[in-house]
Design a protein around this motif. Structure first.
Motif, PDB file in Angstrom:
ATOM      1  N   ASP A  73     -42.438  17.607 -12.066  1.00  0.00           N
ATOM      2  CA  ASP A  73     -42.127  16.440 -11.326  1.00  0.00           C
ATOM      3  C   ASP A  73     -42.885  15.602 -10.774  1.00  0.00           C
ATOM      4  O   ASP A  73     -43.817  16.129  -9.999  1.00  0.00           O
ATOM      5  CB  ASP A  73     -40.840  17.175 -10.453  1.00  0.00           C
ATOM      6  CG  ASP A  73     -39.777  17.675 -11.274  1.00  0.00           C
ATOM      7  OD1 ASP A  73     -38.822  17.197 -11.738  1.00  0.00           O
ATOM      8  OD2 ASP A  73     -39.573  18.921 -10.958  1.00  0.00           O
ATOM      9  N   VAL A  74     -42.803  14.321 -10.790  1.00  0.00           N
ATOM     10  CA  VAL A  74     -43.480  13.115 -10.146  1.00  0.00           C
ATOM     11  C   VAL A  74     -42.866  12.512  -9.209  1.00  0.00           C
ATOM     12  O   VAL A  74     -41.617  11.942  -9.777  1.00  0.00           O
ATOM     13  CB  VAL A  74     -44.392  12.624 -11.276  1.00  0.00           C
ATOM     14  CG1 VAL A  74     -44.966  11.114 -10.256  1.00  0.00           C
ATOM     15  CG2 VAL A  74     -45.293  13.412 -11.846  1.00  0.00           C
ATOM     16  N   ILE A  75     -43.150  12.293  -8.108  1.00  0.00           N
ATOM     17  CA  ILE A  75     -42.395  11.292  -6.983  1.00  0.00           C
ATOM     18  C   ILE A  75     -43.195  10.320  -7.141  1.00  0.00           C
ATOM     19  O   ILE A  75     -44.229  10.008  -6.700  1.00  0.00           O
ATOM     20  CB  ILE A  75     -42.107  12.100  -5.737  1.00  0.00           C
ATOM     21  CG1 ILE A  75     -41.119  13.117  -5.942  1.00  0.00           C
ATOM     22  CG2 ILE A  75     -41.423  11.099  -4.832  1.00  0.00           C
ATOM     23  CD1 ILE A  75     -40.734  13.870  -4.821  1.00  0.00           C
ATOM     24  N   ASP A 104     -39.168  15.494 -14.171  1.00  0.00           N
ATOM     25  CA  ASP A 104     -38.610  14.003 -14.176  1.00  0.00           C
ATOM     26  C   ASP A 104     -39.665  13.298 -13.157  1.00  0.00           C
ATOM     27  O   ASP A 104     -40.221  13.861 -12.443  1.00  0.00           O
ATOM     28  CB  ASP A 104     -37.357  13.917 -13.797  1.00  0.00           C
ATOM     29  CG  ASP A 104     -36.426  12.807 -14.301  1.00  0.00           C
ATOM     30  OD1 ASP A 104     -37.342  11.852 -14.802  1.00  0.00           O
ATOM     31  OD2 ASP A 104     -35.441  12.382 -14.012  1.00  0.00           O
ATOM     32  N   ILE A 105     -39.347  12.125 -13.370  1.00  0.00           N
ATOM     33  CA  ILE A 105     -39.951  10.815 -12.427  1.00  0.00           C
ATOM     34  C   ILE A 105     -38.894  10.553 -11.751  1.00  0.00           C
ATOM     35  O   ILE A 105     -37.948   9.708 -12.233  1.00  0.00           O
ATOM     36  CB  ILE A 105     -40.633   9.915 -13.381  1.00  0.00           C
ATOM     37  CG1 ILE A 105     -42.116  10.477 -14.054  1.00  0.00           C
ATOM     38  CG2 ILE A 105     -41.151   8.996 -12.270  1.00  0.00           C
ATOM     39  CD1 ILE A 105     -42.836   9.492 -14.628  1.00  0.00           C
ATOM     40  N   LEU A 106     -39.282  10.476 -10.265  1.00  0.00           N
ATOM     41  CA  LEU A 106     -38.121  10.059  -9.292  1.00  0.00           C
ATOM     42  C   LEU A 106     -38.854   8.809  -8.792  1.00  0.00           C
ATOM     43  O   LEU A 106     -39.857   9.011  -8.091  1.00  0.00           O
ATOM     44  CB  LEU A 106     -37.751  11.067  -8.302  1.00  0.00           C
ATOM     45  CG  LEU A 106     -36.911  12.031  -8.921  1.00  0.00           C
ATOM     46  CD1 LEU A 106     -37.916  13.402  -9.572  1.00  0.00           C
ATOM     47  CD2 LEU A 106     -36.113  12.947  -7.782  1.00  0.00           C
ATOM     48  N   ASP A 107     -38.126   7.646  -8.928  1.00  0.00           N
ATOM     49  CA  ASP A 107     -38.663   6.468  -8.441  1.00  0.00           C
ATOM     50  C   ASP A 107     -37.929   6.089  -6.816  1.00  0.00           C
ATOM     51  O   ASP A 107     -36.614   6.210  -6.983  1.00  0.00           O
ATOM     52  CB  ASP A 107     -38.293   5.160  -9.167  1.00  0.00           C
ATOM     53  CG  ASP A 107     -39.590   5.379 -10.349  1.00  0.00           C
ATOM     54  OD1 ASP A 107     -40.852   5.351  -9.921  1.00  0.00           O
ATOM     55  OD2 ASP A 107     -38.698   5.327 -11.569  1.00  0.00           O
ATOM     56  N   PHE A 108     -38.444   5.741  -5.887  1.00  0.00           N
ATOM     57  CA  PHE A 108     -37.942   5.480  -4.626  1.00  0.00           C
ATOM     58  C   PHE A 108     -38.213   3.966  -4.369  1.00  0.00           C
ATOM     59  O   PHE A 108     -39.275   3.776  -3.630  1.00  0.00           O
ATOM     60  CB  PHE A 108     -38.394   6.450  -3.563  1.00  0.00           C
ATOM     61  CG  PHE A 108     -37.730   7.637  -3.664  1.00  0.00           C
ATOM     62  CD1 PHE A 108     -36.807   8.285  -2.644  1.00  0.00           C
ATOM     63  CD2 PHE A 108     -38.331   8.808  -4.440  1.00  0.00           C
ATOM     64  CE1 PHE A 108     -36.433   9.652  -2.662  1.00  0.00           C
ATOM     65  CE2 PHE A 108     -37.971   9.923  -4.405  1.00  0.00           C
ATOM     66  CZ  PHE A 108     -36.741  10.355  -3.727  1.00  0.00           C
ATOM     67  N   PRO A 109     -37.264   3.169  -4.479  1.00  0.00           N
ATOM     68  CA  PRO A 109     -37.553   1.785  -3.809  1.00  0.00           C
ATOM     69  C   PRO A 109     -37.734   1.667  -2.329  1.00  0.00           C
ATOM     70  O   PRO A 109     -37.154   2.539  -1.650  1.00  0.00           O
ATOM     71  CB  PRO A 109     -36.428   0.991  -4.430  1.00  0.00           C
ATOM     72  CG  PRO A 109     -35.140   2.132  -4.578  1.00  0.00           C
ATOM     73  CD  PRO A 109     -35.768   3.572  -4.885  1.00  0.00           C
ATOM     74  N   PHE A 147     -45.534  21.518  -3.609  1.00  0.00           N
ATOM     75  CA  PHE A 147     -45.418  20.180  -3.435  1.00  0.00           C
ATOM     76  C   PHE A 147     -47.026  19.656  -3.177  1.00  0.00           C
ATOM     77  O   PHE A 147     -47.548  20.079  -2.155  1.00  0.00           O
ATOM     78  CB  PHE A 147     -44.519  19.703  -2.205  1.00  0.00           C
ATOM     79  CG  PHE A 147     -44.821  18.271  -1.981  1.00  0.00           C
ATOM     80  CD1 PHE A 147     -44.188  17.304  -2.772  1.00  0.00           C
ATOM     81  CD2 PHE A 147     -45.415  17.786  -0.595  1.00  0.00           C
ATOM     82  CE1 PHE A 147     -44.597  15.951  -2.422  1.00  0.00           C
ATOM     83  CE2 PHE A 147     -45.382  16.438  -0.348  1.00  0.00           C
ATOM     84  CZ  PHE A 147     -45.095  15.672  -1.252  1.00  0.00           C
ATOM     85  N   VAL A 148     -47.458  18.642  -3.888  1.00  0.00           N
ATOM     86  CA  VAL A 148     -48.652  18.254  -3.670  1.00  0.00           C
ATOM     87  C   VAL A 148     -48.605  16.379  -3.478  1.00  0.00           C
ATOM     88  O   VAL A 148     -48.044  15.694  -4.160  1.00  0.00           O
ATOM     89  CB  VAL A 148     -49.651  18.389  -4.991  1.00  0.00           C
ATOM     90  CG1 VAL A 148     -51.175  17.652  -4.746  1.00  0.00           C
ATOM     91  CG2 VAL A 148     -49.733  19.706  -5.455  1.00  0.00           C
ATOM     92  N   ASP A 149     -49.352  16.431  -2.294  1.00  0.00           N
ATOM     93  CA  ASP A 149     -49.054  14.810  -1.768  1.00  0.00           C
ATOM     94  C   ASP A 149     -50.372  13.879  -2.081  1.00  0.00           C
ATOM     95  O   ASP A 149     -49.996  12.929  -1.950  1.00  0.00           O
ATOM     96  CB  ASP A 149     -48.799  14.893  -0.092  1.00  0.00           C
ATOM     97  CG  ASP A 149     -50.151  15.021   0.741  1.00  0.00           C
ATOM     98  OD1 ASP A 149     -51.242  15.479  -0.055  1.00  0.00           O
ATOM     99  OD2 ASP A 149     -50.089  14.690   1.705  1.00  0.00           O
ATOM    100  N   ALA A 150     -51.308  14.453  -2.625  1.00  0.00           N
ATOM    101  CA  ALA A 150     -52.446  13.630  -3.163  1.00  0.00           C
ATOM    102  C   ALA A 150     -53.143  14.163  -4.164  1.00  0.00           C
ATOM    103  O   ALA A 150     -53.349  15.419  -4.296  1.00  0.00           O
ATOM    104  CB  ALA A 150     -53.352  13.432  -1.877  1.00  0.00           C
ATOM    105  N   VAL A 161     -45.087  16.625  -7.660  1.00  0.00           N
ATOM    106  CA  VAL A 161     -46.181  15.851  -7.213  1.00  0.00           C
ATOM    107  C   VAL A 161     -45.876  14.496  -6.620  1.00  0.00           C
ATOM    108  O   VAL A 161     -45.251  13.753  -7.429  1.00  0.00           O
ATOM    109  CB  VAL A 161     -47.273  15.492  -8.459  1.00  0.00           C
ATOM    110  CG1 VAL A 161     -48.759  14.749  -8.145  1.00  0.00           C
ATOM    111  CG2 VAL A 161     -47.611  17.064  -8.927  1.00  0.00           C
ATOM    112  N   PHE A 162     -46.672  14.075  -5.557  1.00  0.00           N
ATOM    113  CA  PHE A 162     -46.323  12.448  -5.073  1.00  0.00           C
ATOM    114  C   PHE A 162     -47.494  11.785  -5.649  1.00  0.00           C
ATOM    115  O   PHE A 162     -48.607  12.044  -5.029  1.00  0.00           O
ATOM    116  CB  PHE A 162     -46.388  12.928  -3.510  1.00  0.00           C
ATOM    117  CG  PHE A 162     -45.947  11.533  -3.011  1.00  0.00           C
ATOM    118  CD1 PHE A 162     -44.864  10.791  -3.055  1.00  0.00           C
ATOM    119  CD2 PHE A 162     -47.058  11.068  -2.031  1.00  0.00           C
ATOM    120  CE1 PHE A 162     -44.590   9.508  -2.483  1.00  0.00           C
ATOM    121  CE2 PHE A 162     -46.891   9.695  -1.713  1.00  0.00           C
ATOM    122  CZ  PHE A 162     -45.702   9.003  -1.625  1.00  0.00           C
TER     123      PHE A 162
END
Length: 350
Positions: free
Chosen positions: A162-164, A326-331, A127-130, A151-152
């Motif tokens: 994956d991208v969050i 995938d791309i996961l979107d968090f509202p 997991f990479v936060d930046a 990746v965030f």
């Protein structure tokens, strides 16, 4: 139990099997931690006998050999920019909780130069936060070489990983507008790198909301700091010590908001009464502290992140059988707690 004799002979899986009176396959199965995953049944008494034999002999599995055999390291890497940030601590707590039952060990990388480290260290998932602009090309290269990445980032594309997504702008605007229901003297705590003429997304949410409300931005109400909790505390102390101090503070991160609460209390101010404080991130620490921190952020972000990361870490080793990235979107949502309760226009603190 007594440990192995001091003969200098390294205990082997065959020695454990002989002492326990079982096959080497049974020993391998029990000590791999795979019991209960649908494989061949091994009774609890047999498993305990194997573990006792391994303990008595001082046997430890050869992790390097296991990694070569299975293609797995039973580790995940968390690259976190600021380890003291409640956001990072919430990530660590969620991943540790999810990884424990799976026998997976999280390894914390507190270094923004994750490209160099991932070039020499293997893990089942990372997991990479930046991601800095100059690091974006490395993501695809790592994915092509088999590194499983989560990746965030608000901008990079899911190019083999994956991208969050967690778009901050609208959520930050909600935070400032919440304060505008009860205040006109609103300060902002933000890292110096996020302010300036162009500003960052979170800082712009503050300036734009004030402009729409017809409130002139005051330069002395902008508490710039160096990106550390100590720096945020010093900036909050400065703005709250002014003769015409602000009655509310919008902090662009939860850790800065926590520092502001500590500064306000040190100055004898009642948070939620004398001064309202709201943060950004919806971290676990902010929710648990007293007074609890009003904030904006996604719902169940940390648990969902942990589940995704561990699902990738335990997925098929054959990439052709794995799920597509995938791309996961968090509202984002507003969480009103004790540090900035609801106020009406009739109760504004001018």
């Amino acid at each position: 139990m007594a440990k192995a004799s001091t003969t200098g002979v390294r205990p082997t899986i065959r020695m454990v099997a002989e002492l326990a009176g079982v096959s080497t396959a049974t020993v391998s199965y029990v000590l791999s931690g795979r019991r209960g995953d649908g494989g061949p049944g091994v009774s609890d008494p047999t498993a305990e006998k194997v573990k006792a034999a391994a303990e008595r002999l001082g046997y430890r599995p050869n992790q390097a050999a296991r990694a070569i055999r299975t293609g797995r390291t039973n580790t995940v890497i968390l690259s976190l920019t600021m380890l003291s940030d409640p956001w990072s601590l919430s990530v660590i707590e969620a991943v540790q909780k999810a990884a424990g039952p799976l026998g997976i060990t999280p390894m914390i990388l507190g270094d923004a130069d994750w490209v160099k480290v991932l070039g020499t260290h293997n893990a089942d998932a990372v997991f990479v936060d930046a991601v800095r602009p100059d690091q974006r090309g490395a993501l695809r290269k790592l994915a092509e070489h088999g590194t499983t990445l989560v990746v965030f980032d608000e901008e990079v594309a899911a190019d083999g990983f994956d991208v969050i997504r967690s778009i901050a702008g609208p959520g930050c605007r909600m935070a400032v507008e919440h304060l505008l229901h009860g205040h006109r003297r609103i300060a902002c705590l933000t890292p110096a790198t996020a302010a300036g003429t162009s500003g960052g997304t979170r800082y712009r949410a503050y300036t734009e909301a004030l402009e729409q409300a017809g409130i002139a931005e005051r330069e002395d109400y902008v508490g710039l700091f160096d990106g550390t909790s100590a720096g945020a505390y010093a900036a909050a102390t400065r703005v709250l010590s002014m003769p015409d101090r602000p009655t509310a503070i919008y902090a662009t991160t939860d850790y800065a908001a926590v520092s502001a609460i500590n500064a306000a209390q040190r100055l004898g101010l009642s948070v939620g009464t004398d001064v309202d404080i709201i943060g950004v991130g919806n971290t676990v620490e902010g929710e648990r502290m007293s007074p609890s921190l009003s904030t904006v952020g996604p719902v169940d972000f940390f648990d969902k992140l942990a589940r995704l990361l561990l699902r990738r870490a335990t997925g098929p080793a054959d990439t052709t059988a794995a799920e597509e990235p995938d791309i996961l979107d968090f509202p984002w949502h507003l969480f009103v707690r004790e540090s900035a309760p609801h106020r009406s226009a009739a109760t504004r603190l001018y």
